[in-house]
Enzyme design. Structure first.
Site, PDB file in Angstrom:
ATOM      1  N   LYS A  86       0.726  -1.004   0.032  1.00  0.00           N
ATOM      2  CA  LYS A  86      -0.299  -0.146   0.114  1.00  0.00           C
ATOM      3  C   LYS A  86       1.027   1.549   0.037  1.00  0.00           C
ATOM      4  CE  LYS A  86      -4.400   0.597   2.073  1.00  0.00           C
ATOM      5  NZ  LYS A  86      -4.691   0.227   3.362  1.00  0.00           N
TER       6      LYS A  86
HETATM    7  C1  E4P Z   1      -8.525   1.728   3.553  1.00  0.00           C
HETATM    8  O1  E4P Z   1      -7.692   0.921   2.725  1.00  0.00           O
HETATM    9  C2  E4P Z   1      -8.341   2.353   5.322  1.00  0.00           C
HETATM   10  O2  E4P Z   1      -7.779   1.655   5.176  1.00  0.00           O
HETATM   11  C3  E4P Z   1      -9.889   2.053   5.381  1.00  0.00           C
HETATM   12  O3  E4P Z   1     -10.935   1.898   4.313  1.00  0.00           O
HETATM   13  C4  E4P Z   1     -10.010   4.120   6.374  1.00  0.00           C
HETATM   14  O4  E4P Z   1     -10.517   4.118   6.716  1.00  0.00           O
HETATM   15  P1  E4P Z   1     -10.956   5.028   7.885  1.00  0.00           P
HETATM   16  O5  E4P Z   1     -11.348   6.276   7.409  1.00  0.00           O
HETATM   17  O6  E4P Z   1     -12.781   4.225   8.055  1.00  0.00           O
HETATM   18  O7  E4P Z   1     -10.316   4.869   8.905  1.00  0.00           O
END
Ligand code: E4P
Length: 223
Positions: A86
């Protein structure tokens, strides 16, 4: 539409996998930090998640410069066949995505908040783009509208990068993703659990069983 779990909690991963719903997992540094507070090492945590998940697992770099991101990404990519790196949507991030793609290491480009960021990440070679819909809703925008726009752009130019809808907060985000034709949704455990139940299902089941008991009581199933 693939279902990924947005978590670093191994028990949640095992539960959703055993319900037959799990196609993959996305983690991030905040989710990992929650688990590390319980005393497990990051290395062990990532190893367990990769082992228990029957599909791609996104693990995020924490460096922000090209050399640092690349170094961490290569370590993540070498962990297992289902590891996806990522990388945040920044200029050094794009350069890192390009290098990793040339090395055939799959990338999920994260922290996407407008459709052109998604287009650029795709052009750099990302396998997945992760637009954050919930965080856009939080600031008064309609997060789901960028999923619509990304889908249109990707269809216009026959782009194969997968749209992974992230920052999902509720079942409506999931429904709209499916109607738009997103490739993947990544959901917190609470949203997956909510999606499996409906009050009319519970009411209907109770009525069937009450009617059955009138004739057969609690005796053995007669077949
Ligand atoms: C995506 O891969 C992220 O981990 C995630 O969806 C972030 O979401 P949040 O806004 O609930 O922290």
């Amino acid at each position: 539409m693939k279902i990924f779990l947005d978590t670093a909690n191994v028990d949640e991963i095992k539960k959703v996998r055993d319900w037959g719903l799990l196609d993959g997992v996305t983690t991030n540094p905040s989710l990992a930090a929650k688990e590390l507070a319980k005393g497990i090492s990051f290395k062990e945590l990532v190893a367990q998640i990769l082992k228990e998940t029957p599909g791609p697992v996104s693990v995020e770099v924490v460096a922000t410069d090209y050399d640092g991101m690349l170094k961490q990404a290569l370590r993540i990519g070498a962990l297992a066949d289902n590891a996806v790196v990522k990388i945040p949507m920044t200029l050094p991030g794009l350069k890192t995505i390009k290098t990793l793609t040339e090395k055939r290491i799959p990338v999920n480009c994260t922290l996407i908040f407008n459709p052109l960021q998604a287009l650029f990440a795709a052009k750099a070679g990302a396998e997945y783009v992760s637009p954050f819909v919930g965080r856009l809703d939080d600031i008064g925008e309609d997060g789901m509208s960028i999923i619509d726009e990304i889908k249109t752009i990707f269809i216009n130019y026959n782009i194969k990068t997968k749209i992974l809808v992230a920052s999902i907060r509720n079942p409506v985000h999931v429904l709209r993703s499916a109607i738009i034709g997103a490739d993947v949704v990544t959901m917190p455990f609470e949203v997956v659990s909510k999606l499996t139940s409906h009050p009319k299902t519970d009411e209907g089941l109770k009525r069937f069983l009450d009617d059955w008991k009138k004739d057969f009581g609690d005796g053995d199933f007669p077949l």
